[in-house]
Design an enzyme around this catalytic site. Structure first.
Site, PDB file in Angstrom:
ATOM      1  CG  ASP A 184      -0.298  -0.094   2.530  1.00 29.57           C
ATOM      2  OD1 ASP A 184       0.944  -0.156   2.580  1.00 29.57           O
ATOM      3  OD2 ASP A 184      -1.015  -0.107   3.552  1.00 29.57           O
TER       4      ASP A 184
ATOM      5  CG  ASP B 134       1.929   0.696  11.596  1.00 35.74           C
ATOM      6  OD1 ASP B 134       1.224   1.460  12.279  1.00 35.74           O
ATOM      7  OD2 ASP B 134       1.846   0.621  10.360  1.00 35.74           O
TER       8      ASP B 134
END
Length: 741
Positions: A63, A438
């Site tokens: 992505d 993350d």
């Protein structure tokens, strides 16, 4: 490692009649070898597709980090878009592998609705690309990026492609993606571009050509409405909605067509990857045009969450797999059926995961089966070989078709799909400490080996700032945040062993804001800085605080507004900061207890261009690692230097427009090497200067650009020529001068 491009020689310039301009030309490029610092996975790769014509060939789309090809001979994934300079193209919306020519592959690339979009075509397995900008927007990094595949190739005429767009209906190319036109006969024209911030549409979620029947095409709809699936029997000239089937409030996500003519579709009440509460799996018998529901768990007792990935074995169409998405209780999983969906086997219950190649995936515990399982595929040449993607990695197994315990391992050799927020290269200990989005970040003792663990205690999903004590580099501090509005415990930590282990730092309770908004240390917005000797920490809270006992106690700092602070790396008494409200430079001479204005002679009066409210932006002010009072400031594209503790400044680097910069070991003790992301004479790239910013040489080349999505660049204070690059999607990259240069 790969060598950078060739050097433009003075002799060649003279031969071209340019001898008179040589004196003012940019220095020749410096060839560099570039490699990823190994993490091994780490990010979201929403789609994986096997070739149906060449064994051992697979493609993966990410992505924000481009696409990859599995190189069976080298046994690693090869990144395919490192030569791309347009950042938007690193978000891949869809990919299509040619069903006739094994070497031909297409990418639909575009990060978001307001950014450029293009179709990429390669006839040599992604080694080279033809790029066609297109008028329809994509959302490779938006909600709904797990849908698909939206791009498909007609197996009976592989120059014909269809693309289901998010906002403007169905599009068609008859010349292998070189030109596109909207399919005016398709019933849904799209909802148009979204008007709100970060809004998007699901649009047409998948296109499936029937390889057994010429002219038959299925298109899924992920926009609200009563019609989920559309069918053409004449190659796309006319269309009709397929009646019946799933409930009207579910949106079509993905589909797979078996050689028995059964089309299996996953559907959800949202486009994901977050926010899905309910989903289903339905099958359409394409011969009889009859629907049936085959959802593994259904009814009032079904757990919250939906279904996204779907795959059908080429060798046995009764072997079907689907994946769940957003099922937090107990965990996302893959379901396997060997009888066409009549009965299902929940694989996580009999699966084991060996993450020894990427040990950070244990996340301070034991790696679970995964989350955001959008991509799922079964190898068409080997029904035992299957893969699924998660929000953190790609797992593969060789035992999908076998009973008993099912082993899964990260299938990540070569994949570095991560967003790196910050990094430091200290004057001692490990050469690199990183801060990721993350996955927190790592201490890197060996750049070729996945680190054993993330930064823990506290575990903060994002590390926003890092700092080290210049004369005591084992002492480090970091700030970070979690994915919630507030950090549950603390957003600050310090290390006494060079980032190998961490200890939480707790601040006094903050004064609540009148508007009810949280304090910066409650959200990860407060950075932290360490003095040169590691004896003092400055926390950049609403009213900045100082600790001289590693966080046991804190006192207020006088004369310092809330701003980013930089510590002198050689003089423990000195800290520096910019006061944006009054447009002046501040300095502390008492170890951070108080700050006062300094002359700042030579600096522009307006310093606001260096101000940032983004907690992830690097500090604009850097201190040289081995010289007291030596500072560098990035201001509105310009570089400024002071060697007298900020009292006076001179502009440097007039030849470059700087976006990010860092310092490294120079060729002499007086001048550090400068590394920058910036533009010189219209060329945007990575540059190095060895003379204090007077002359700049490009160190990357056209094959190493990574979308130029770069958050930070820094040299190494101990290794001449070494540079570290924090990319936003292609992981952590390091470069060294090419051997022989």
């Amino acid at each position: 490692m790969s060598r950078a491009g060739g050097v433009l020689s003075v002799a060649l310039m003279m031969a071209a009649g340019l001898a008179g301009s040589v004196a003012c030309a940019a220095p020749a490029p410096v060839p560099y070898d570039w490699s990823n610092v190994r993490i091994g996975g780490g990010g979201f790769t929403p789609g994986i597709v096997f070739s149906t014509v060449e064994p051992g060939l697979a493609y993966l789309r990410s992505d924000m980090g481009g696409a990859y090809r599995w190189d069976a001979r080298a046994k690693r994934w090869a990144p395919l878009q490192d030569g791309v300079s347009e950042g938007s193209y690193m978000g891949v919306e869809s990919l299509a592998v040619d069903p006739v020519d094994a070497g031909t592959v297409y990418l639909a690339a575009g990060m978001a609705a307001g950014m450029p979009a293009a179709i990429f075509r390669s006839t040599d397995y992604g080694a080279h690309w033809q790029v066609t900008p297109v008028p329809f927007a994509m959302g490779g990094n938006e909600d709904g990026r797990g849908l698909g595949e939206r791009l498909a190739i007609d197996p009976f005429n592989h120059a014909r492609l269809l693309f289901g767009s998010r906002h403007r209906g169905l599009w068609r190319s008859e010349d292998a993606g070189a030109h596109w036109r909207q399919v005016s006969t398709f019933p849904l024209a799209g909802l148009g571009l979204p008007t709100g911030h970060r809004q998007t549409h699901g649009g047409l979620s998948f296109v499936v050509f029937d390889p057994a029947r010429k002219g038959r095409i299925f298109v899924g709809n992920a926009d609200p409405g009563t019609q989920h699936l559309f069918l053409s029997q004449d190659g796309g000239a006319t269309w009709r909605a397929v009646p019946g089937g799933p409930p009207a409030d579910l949106l079509a996500a993905k589909a797979a067509l078996g050689r028995d003519g059964m089309l299996t579709i996953t559907l959800n009440d949202g486009i994901g990857p977050n926010g899905i509460r309910r989903g289903a799996v339905w099958q359409l018998d394409t011969a009889a045009m009859r629907w049936r529901e085959v959802t593994p768990l259904r009814g009032a007792d079904a757990p919250q969450g939906g279904y996204m990935g779907v795959a059908v074995s080429t060798t046995d169409p009764m072997m079907i797999a689907v994946s769940t998405v957003d099922r937090g209780d107990p965990v996302d999983t893959v379901w396997l059926s060997r009888d066409g969906g009549a009965h299902w086997d929940e694989l996580w219950r009999r699966s084991v995961r060996d993450v020894s190649s990427s040990p950070f995936l244990d996340f301070n515990g034991k790696a679970n089966f995964g989350h955001w399982i959008a991509g799922l595929a079964i190898d068409p040449f080997d029904p035992g070989h299957a893969a699924y993607v998660t929000g953190a990695t790609v797992y593969g197994t060789q035992a999908l078709d076998k009973p008993g315990e099912m082993p899964w391992r990260p299938w990540t050799q070569g994949i570095e799909q991560t967003a790196v927020i910050t990094l430091i290269s200290p004057t001692g200990g490990a050469h690199l400490i990183s801060g990721f989005g993350d996955i927190g970040g790592f201490r890197h003792d060996d750049l070729a080996v996945s680190p054993p663990r993330m930064h823990l205690q506290p575990f903060l999903t994002n590390t926003n700032t890092l700092d080290y004590a210049g004369r005591s580099p084992a002492i480090m501090v970091r700030s970070g945040n979690t994915h919630t509005l507030k950090v549950p415990d603390t957003s600050l930590a310090w290390s006494a062993d060079g980032g190998a282990s961490w200890e939480a730092l707790h601040l006094p309770r903050c004064t609540p804001h009148a508007d009810g908004s949280p304090c910066p240390e409650e959200t990860g917005d407060a950075a932290i800085t360490a003095s040169a000797d590691g004896g003092a920490f400055v926390a950049e809270t609403d009213k900045p605080l100082l600790s001289r006992d590693h966080g046991v106690s804190w006192t207020a700092i006088s004369g310092l507004p809330r701003t980013r602070v930089t510590a002198d790396k050689a003089d423990a008494r000195r800290f520096y900061a910019l006061d944006f409200t009054k447009g002046r430079m501040l300095r502390s001479d008492d170890g951070g207890a108080s700050f006062h204005p300094v002359m700042g002679k030579g600096l522009p009066q307006d310093l606001t261009a260096a101000r940032s409210t983004n907690r992830e932006d690097p500090a604009p002010l850097l201190a040289e690692p081995d010289r007291a009072g030596a500072l560098w400031l990035a201001l509105d594209g310009d570089l400024w230097r002071s060697t007298d503790f900020g009292e006076s400044w001179r502009r440097s680097g007039q030849a470059i427009r700087v976006e990010r910069f860092g310092l490294g070991k120079g060729t002499d003790a007086e001048t550090p090497a400068l590394y920058a992301l910036g533009s010189v004479r219209g060329t945007r790239g990575l540059w190095r200067s060895l003379d204090g910013g007077g002359a700049w040489a490009r160190i990357n080349d056209d094959e190493h650009q990574w979308g130029l999505r770069i958050r930070m660049v820094s040299g190494d204070p101990r290794l001449f020529g070494r540079v570290y690059v924090a990319t936003d999607g292609r992981g952590l990259i390091f470069g060294d001068p090419a051997k022989g240069t």
